[in-house]
Write an enzyme that holds these catalytic residues in place. Sequence first.
Site, PDB file in Angstrom:
ATOM      1  CG  HIS A 108      -4.105   4.079   2.420  1.00 24.37           C
ATOM      2  ND1 HIS A 108      -3.799   2.592   2.825  1.00 24.37           N
ATOM      3  CD2 HIS A 108      -4.876   4.300   3.632  1.00 24.37           C
ATOM      4  CE1 HIS A 108      -4.566   2.322   3.736  1.00 24.37           C
ATOM      5  NE2 HIS A 108      -4.925   3.251   4.191  1.00 24.37           N
ATOM      6  CG  HIS A 134      -5.654  10.311  -4.432  1.00 26.27           C
ATOM      7  ND1 HIS A 134      -7.035  10.703  -4.121  1.00 26.27           N
ATOM      8  CD2 HIS A 134      -5.759   8.979  -5.027  1.00 26.27           C
ATOM      9  CE1 HIS A 134      -7.783   9.845  -4.859  1.00 26.27           C
ATOM     10  NE2 HIS A 134      -7.035   8.781  -5.287  1.00 26.27           N
ATOM     11  CG  HIS A 136      -4.298   5.089  -7.320  1.00 27.02           C
ATOM     12  ND1 HIS A 136      -4.681   4.721  -6.084  1.00 27.02           N
ATOM     13  CD2 HIS A 136      -5.134   6.255  -7.521  1.00 27.02           C
ATOM     14  CE1 HIS A 136      -5.806   5.106  -5.772  1.00 27.02           C
ATOM     15  NE2 HIS A 136      -6.129   5.965  -6.622  1.00 27.02           N
ATOM     16  CG  HIS A 159      -7.943   8.930  -8.929  1.00 27.30           C
ATOM     17  ND1 HIS A 159      -7.868   7.501  -8.208  1.00 27.30           N
ATOM     18  CD2 HIS A 159      -8.017   8.503 -10.411  1.00 27.30           C
ATOM     19  CE1 HIS A 159      -8.001   6.569  -9.401  1.00 27.30           C
ATOM     20  NE2 HIS A 159      -7.933   7.207 -10.501  1.00 27.30           N
ATOM     21  CB  THR A 240     -10.316   2.763  -6.393  1.00 26.17           C
ATOM     22  OG1 THR A 240      -9.344   3.655  -5.987  1.00 26.17           O
ATOM     23  CG2 THR A 240     -10.988   3.376  -7.590  1.00 26.17           C
ATOM     24  CB  THR A 241      -9.542   3.114  -1.029  1.00 24.46           C
ATOM     25  OG1 THR A 241     -10.321   4.520  -0.978  1.00 24.46           O
ATOM     26  CG2 THR A 241      -8.363   3.500  -1.828  1.00 24.46           C
TER      27      THR A 241
HETATM   28 ZN    ZN Z   1      -7.903   7.046  -6.327  1.00 26.24          ZN
END
Ligand code: ZN
Length: 403
Positions: A108, A134, A136, A159, A240-241
């Site tokens: 992801h 991580h 995005h 993040h 957000t996941t």
């Molecule tokens: Zn994130």
Amino acid sequence: MKMQGKVLFVFLLQSLFLAKVSPEPSSEEDSSSEMHHEEQRKSGSHGHWKYDDQDKWSLDFKNCSGKSQSPINIDTRAAIFTPALPPIVLQGYDLSDEEKLTLQNNGHTLQLSLPDTMRIVRGFDSVFVAAQLHFHWGTVKVPGSEHTVDGLHFPAEIHVVHYNSKYDNLSEAASKPDGLAVLGAFIEIGPQENANYDNVLSSLTDVSIEESDTEIPGFNVRFLLPPNLDHFYRYNGSLTTPPCFQTVNWTIFNETVKVSRKQLSELEDTLKAGHDSVLSKNFRAPQLLYGRRVLSSFEALGSPGGVSSGGTEDTSSGKSSKRGARLGSGEDSSEKDLTDKGEEDAKFALGLGEILAIVFGVLFIVTLLSFIMYMVQQRKKNSRLRKDTRQNVIYTPTPKEGV
Ligand SMILES: [Zn+2]
Ligand SMILES: *[C@@H]1O[C@H](CO)[C@@H](O)[C@H](O)[C@H]1NC(C)=O
Ligand SMILES: *[C@@H]1O[C@H](CO)[C@@H](O)[C@H](O)[C@H]1NC(C)=O
Ligand SMILES: *[C@@H]1O[C@H](CO)[C@@H](O)[C@H](O)[C@H]1NC(C)=O
Ligand SMILES: *[C@@H]1O[C@H](CO)[C@@H](O)[C@H](O)[C@H]1NC(C)=O
Ligand SMILES: *[C@@H]1O[C@H](CO)[C@@H](O)[C@H](O)[C@H]1NC(C)=O
């Protein structure tokens, strides 16, 4: 009297235009990633989710349809300047290269594990311990930040996930109301290479395969964040996941981080998800605010009045889905395939659109009737009182403004 007619005509056109435009569902796109697989397994019936499926996340993960979801669109004019917000103070971010960090492609996102010696020691009611960071991102054409600012995405977003030191570990804290604090920053394209980002990017090829990981030497993680940490937005949100727990105290920095186009491309193009698909566009669409307020630690330059009244514009939250925009991405090419994810958003937009259409429809009819009556009256007067100078006192319909 010609004037009157013109004004009316313009008004009618406007009504038609608005009524036509507003019902378009302007939903956005994909999604994001916060937690580890542990949490997914723990809470969800199925551990599997994809960014393509984000409008269905809530089937398996109920919290994803909650009313404090992330990311959000940050409306800079609605943000409430709050001088009392304490500045963020970081500790232990300058890691020795003796320290080994695990860099992982988890399917992801690209995630770097962080030692619990890294902390936020000021800025919140308690100390928060770092666990992982991580990213995005999107593609060369689709900017892939999760949060948007005044409706616009940035090319990417970092993040840094921390948990409240009163809990034992990240997975323990993740479901607690005061469990998490995430520091987020937008990544933009600048003219130069960002050597700090090479600490991570130079090992990308070692983790191109999904679920692979590698060890990298420690470095000063502070420099992955923007130089100025004093200007930030703050709001209550979620992972957000999946499982989308609403336990994140969000900080989004106003200053951005800059990397070169080449560096961003490495992030966009190198990692694989599954056998041969590229891991990209790993961001969740902005979510509705449902009355939440967004605070800012700084007073916006040139904003009249500074302290703006936030909160009233709930509907604008997730909706402004212009993509494109900031530095180097552009094109609306992706807009099509991006729409109609985020079912909730779309539903909401349609509801609002219908209401607007009805309001303007009624206005249209009322105005049209007034106009006809006016014309009829005008004719009568003209034929009967041709020479009468009292023409000025005739009835003049005035369209209401700001409906
Ligand atoms: Zn994130
Ligand atoms: C987030 O942190 C701020 C500053 O300490 C605090 O006032 C607020 O209550 C926190 N939010 C949550 C949900 O704990
Ligand atoms: C996290 O803490 C909880 C509670 O102390 C413990 O049961 C669990 O095993 C820990 N998980 C990990 C991954 O360390
Ligand atoms: C976030 O939630 C906390 C706890 O409910 C509350 O005290 C705080 O005011 C909220 N923050 C914002 C910005 O609304
Ligand atoms: C998840 O959603 C349920 C039901 O709305 C709620 O009671 C619970 O507090 C939520 N949990 C988290 C961690 O957000
Ligand atoms: C930073 O704040 C300024 C002033 O409100 C705003 O115009 C700009 O869009 C913000 N940028 C980000 C990345 O938040």
